[in-house]
Design a protein around this motif. Structure first.
Motif, PDB file in Angstrom:
ATOM      1  N   GLU A 229     -45.629 -17.929  37.128  1.00 45.85           N
ATOM      2  CA  GLU A 229     -44.990 -18.148  35.906  1.00 45.85           C
ATOM      3  C   GLU A 229     -43.671 -17.795  35.875  1.00 45.85           C
ATOM      4  OE1 GLU A 229     -46.279 -19.817  33.586  1.00 45.85           O
ATOM      5  OE2 GLU A 229     -48.275 -20.240  34.481  1.00 45.85           O
ATOM      6  N   VAL A 230     -42.910 -16.501  36.292  1.00 47.07           N
ATOM      7  CA  VAL A 230     -41.868 -15.948  36.365  1.00 47.07           C
ATOM      8  C   VAL A 230     -40.938 -16.977  37.296  1.00 47.07           C
ATOM      9  CG1 VAL A 230     -40.394 -13.831  37.202  1.00 47.07           C
ATOM     10  CG2 VAL A 230     -42.644 -13.609  35.999  1.00 47.07           C
ATOM     11  N   LYS A 231     -41.519 -17.162  38.326  1.00 46.61           N
ATOM     12  CA  LYS A 231     -40.674 -18.244  39.427  1.00 46.61           C
ATOM     13  C   LYS A 231     -40.218 -19.321  38.384  1.00 46.61           C
ATOM     14  CE  LYS A 231     -40.661 -20.552  43.764  1.00 46.61           C
ATOM     15  NZ  LYS A 231     -41.689 -20.793  45.246  1.00 46.61           N
ATOM     16  N   GLU A 232     -41.285 -20.023  37.928  1.00 48.66           N
ATOM     17  CA  GLU A 232     -41.205 -21.371  37.085  1.00 48.66           C
ATOM     18  C   GLU A 232     -40.073 -21.100  35.997  1.00 48.66           C
ATOM     19  OE1 GLU A 232     -44.902 -22.625  35.694  1.00 48.66           O
ATOM     20  OE2 GLU A 232     -45.739 -23.211  37.541  1.00 48.66           O
ATOM     21  N   ARG A 233     -40.057 -20.095  35.531  1.00 50.19           N
ATOM     22  CA  ARG A 233     -39.192 -19.785  34.446  1.00 50.19           C
ATOM     23  C   ARG A 233     -37.743 -19.494  34.719  1.00 50.19           C
ATOM     24  NH1 ARG A 233     -43.761 -19.576  32.133  1.00 50.19           N
ATOM     25  NH2 ARG A 233     -44.210 -19.285  30.072  1.00 50.19           N
ATOM     26  N   ARG A 234     -37.678 -18.765  35.930  1.00 46.88           N
ATOM     27  CA  ARG A 234     -36.317 -18.744  36.829  1.00 46.88           C
ATOM     28  C   ARG A 234     -35.540 -20.196  36.986  1.00 46.88           C
ATOM     29  NH1 ARG A 234     -37.930 -13.496  40.076  1.00 46.88           N
ATOM     30  NH2 ARG A 234     -37.163 -11.998  38.521  1.00 46.88           N
ATOM     31  N   SER A 235     -36.540 -21.060  37.314  1.00 46.69           N
ATOM     32  CA  SER A 235     -35.922 -22.339  37.629  1.00 46.69           C
ATOM     33  C   SER A 235     -35.565 -23.025  36.400  1.00 46.69           C
ATOM     34  CB  SER A 235     -36.927 -22.976  38.695  1.00 46.69           C
ATOM     35  OG  SER A 235     -38.051 -23.606  37.848  1.00 46.69           O
ATOM     36  N   SER A 236     -36.331 -22.863  35.244  1.00 41.17           N
ATOM     37  CA  SER A 236     -36.103 -23.559  34.165  1.00 41.17           C
ATOM     38  C   SER A 236     -34.762 -22.864  33.554  1.00 41.17           C
ATOM     39  CB  SER A 236     -37.183 -23.160  33.297  1.00 41.17           C
ATOM     40  OG  SER A 236     -38.291 -23.766  33.354  1.00 41.17           O
ATOM     41  N   ILE A 237     -34.424 -21.525  33.724  1.00 39.97           N
ATOM     42  CA  ILE A 237     -33.303 -21.084  33.302  1.00 39.97           C
ATOM     43  C   ILE A 237     -31.886 -21.865  34.127  1.00 39.97           C
ATOM     44  CG2 ILE A 237     -31.653 -19.305  33.437  1.00 39.97           C
ATOM     45  CD1 ILE A 237     -33.950 -17.432  32.829  1.00 39.97           C
ATOM     46  N   GLU A 238     -31.916 -22.121  35.203  1.00 40.22           N
ATOM     47  CA  GLU A 238     -31.147 -22.874  35.943  1.00 40.22           C
ATOM     48  C   GLU A 238     -30.914 -24.370  35.377  1.00 40.22           C
ATOM     49  OE1 GLU A 238     -29.045 -21.491  38.249  1.00 40.22           O
ATOM     50  OE2 GLU A 238     -30.455 -19.722  38.062  1.00 40.22           O
ATOM     51  N   GLU A 239     -31.922 -24.801  35.082  1.00 36.38           N
ATOM     52  CA  GLU A 239     -31.773 -26.097  34.338  1.00 36.38           C
ATOM     53  C   GLU A 239     -31.324 -26.122  32.856  1.00 36.38           C
ATOM     54  OE1 GLU A 239     -32.099 -29.241  35.892  1.00 36.38           O
ATOM     55  OE2 GLU A 239     -32.552 -27.744  37.639  1.00 36.38           O
ATOM     56  N   PHE A 240     -31.521 -24.949  32.149  1.00 40.38           N
ATOM     57  CA  PHE A 240     -30.899 -24.990  30.772  1.00 40.38           C
ATOM     58  C   PHE A 240     -29.680 -24.620  30.870  1.00 40.38           C
ATOM     59  CE2 PHE A 240     -35.399 -23.113  29.439  1.00 40.38           C
ATOM     60  CZ  PHE A 240     -36.018 -24.551  29.264  1.00 40.38           C
ATOM     61  N   LYS A 241     -29.224 -23.844  31.891  1.00 41.78           N
ATOM     62  CA  LYS A 241     -27.864 -23.435  31.987  1.00 41.78           C
ATOM     63  C   LYS A 241     -26.994 -24.866  32.377  1.00 41.78           C
ATOM     64  CE  LYS A 241     -27.893 -18.653  33.541  1.00 41.78           C
ATOM     65  NZ  LYS A 241     -27.876 -17.740  34.452  1.00 41.78           N
ATOM     66  N   LYS A 242     -27.432 -25.821  33.149  1.00 43.25           N
ATOM     67  CA  LYS A 242     -26.719 -27.027  33.256  1.00 43.25           C
ATOM     68  C   LYS A 242     -26.541 -27.710  32.127  1.00 43.25           C
ATOM     69  CE  LYS A 242     -28.440 -27.341  38.138  1.00 43.25           C
ATOM     70  NZ  LYS A 242     -29.299 -28.099  39.007  1.00 43.25           N
ATOM     71  N   GLY A 243     -27.773 -27.820  31.357  1.00 41.39           N
ATOM     72  CA  GLY A 243     -27.431 -28.497  29.854  1.00 41.39           C
ATOM     73  C   GLY A 243     -26.722 -27.738  28.791  1.00 41.39           C
ATOM     74  N   ASN A 244     -26.299 -26.613  29.166  1.00 40.49           N
ATOM     75  CA  ASN A 244     -25.650 -25.937  27.931  1.00 40.49           C
ATOM     76  C   ASN A 244     -26.274 -25.462  26.823  1.00 40.49           C
ATOM     77  OD1 ASN A 244     -23.052 -25.714  29.497  1.00 40.49           O
ATOM     78  ND2 ASN A 244     -22.524 -27.636  28.483  1.00 40.49           N
ATOM     79  N   ARG A 245     -27.694 -24.980  27.478  1.00 41.59           N
ATOM     80  CA  ARG A 245     -28.631 -24.765  26.152  1.00 41.59           C
ATOM     81  C   ARG A 245     -28.945 -23.225  26.281  1.00 41.59           C
ATOM     82  NH1 ARG A 245     -31.879 -28.061  23.626  1.00 41.59           N
ATOM     83  NH2 ARG A 245     -32.187 -26.322  22.321  1.00 41.59           N
ATOM     84  N   GLN A 246     -27.895 -22.302  25.815  1.00 42.71           N
ATOM     85  CA  GLN A 246     -27.902 -20.800  25.864  1.00 42.71           C
ATOM     86  C   GLN A 246     -29.068 -20.292  25.197  1.00 42.71           C
ATOM     87  OE1 GLN A 246     -26.001 -19.058  28.068  1.00 42.71           O
ATOM     88  NE2 GLN A 246     -27.245 -17.154  27.468  1.00 42.71           N
ATOM     89  N   ASP A 247     -29.515 -21.183  24.169  1.00 44.23           N
ATOM     90  CA  ASP A 247     -30.574 -20.622  23.028  1.00 44.23           C
ATOM     91  C   ASP A 247     -32.056 -20.692  23.981  1.00 44.23           C
ATOM     92  OD1 ASP A 247     -30.316 -23.458  23.171  1.00 44.23           O
ATOM     93  OD2 ASP A 247     -31.823 -23.435  21.523  1.00 44.23           O
ATOM     94  N   LEU A 248     -32.004 -21.557  24.867  1.00 42.93           N
ATOM     95  CA  LEU A 248     -33.380 -21.566  25.651  1.00 42.93           C
ATOM     96  C   LEU A 248     -33.101 -20.471  26.870  1.00 42.93           C
ATOM     97  CD1 LEU A 248     -33.899 -25.478  25.637  1.00 42.93           C
ATOM     98  CD2 LEU A 248     -35.205 -23.724  24.385  1.00 42.93           C
ATOM     99  N   VAL A 249     -32.145 -20.381  27.382  1.00 45.57           N
ATOM    100  CA  VAL A 249     -31.997 -19.553  28.516  1.00 45.57           C
ATOM    101  C   VAL A 249     -32.209 -18.289  28.093  1.00 45.57           C
ATOM    102  CG1 VAL A 249     -30.022 -18.253  30.139  1.00 45.57           C
ATOM    103  CG2 VAL A 249     -29.874 -20.649  29.640  1.00 45.57           C
ATOM    104  N   ASP A 250     -31.647 -17.624  26.638  1.00 42.02           N
ATOM    105  CA  ASP A 250     -31.932 -16.483  26.265  1.00 42.02           C
ATOM    106  C   ASP A 250     -33.539 -16.225  25.896  1.00 42.02           C
ATOM    107  OD1 ASP A 250     -29.430 -15.758  25.988  1.00 42.02           O
ATOM    108  OD2 ASP A 250     -28.954 -16.324  23.972  1.00 42.02           O
TER     109      ASP A 250
END
Length: 147
Positions: A56-77
């Motif tokens: 689950e942690v690994k999946e979230r780390r990869s999600s953070i990368e995608e959120f950063k690409k999409g300029n979604r700082q709220d989801l990154v946080d």
């Protein structure tokens, strides 16, 4: 205390304290545990739950990368807070230096050389590092030393 008991106790605390993020994160982990138990038709032990939380942690780390690409700082946080909550359930993480030392030691002990030995190295290391180091880091270090 088993992981299941600890998750249940923490869920109750989160509900009492009206901590929505913690409640939602723990509920998600418990749902993943239940799903895996139903799929495999067995009760999961602490080792299995540890692996599931690591996933689950690994999946979230990869999600953070995608959120950063999409300029979604709220989801990154939000996702980073979820990772921080989940990390409380994992054993203390090894530093990259310690992981590097373990990789070198295993290569020397087993007499491994070249990328053809990558599978043998990972098979030896990953059970010892399960939940304590990111597999991606281990793979990068192994590739560096098995040229």
């Amino acid at each position: 205390m088993s992981y299941k008991d600890r998750l249940m106790a923490d869920l109750k605390d989160a509900m009492r304290n009206k901590d929505k993020l913690k409640k939602d994160t723990i509920t998600m982990v418990r749902a993943a545990i239940k799903q895996k138990e139903v799929d495999e038709r067995k009760d999961l032990g602490d080792e299995d739950i540890l692996g599931l939380i690591s996933k689950e942690v690994k999946e979230r780390r990869s999600s953070i990368e995608e959120f950063k690409k999409g300029n979604r700082q709220d989801l990154v946080d939000k996702t980073q807070k979820e990772i921080d909550l989940l990390m409380d359930y994992l054993p203390e993480q090894l530093s990259p230096e310690k992981v590097e030392a373990m990789v070198k030691e295993t290569i020397d002990k087993k007499g491994l050389s070249g990328m053809k030995d990558m599978g043998a190295l990972m098979a030896e290391l990953m059970p010892r590092l399960k939940g304590r180091a990111d597999g991606k880091l281990v793979n990068q270090l192994a590739s560096k030393f098995l040229k």
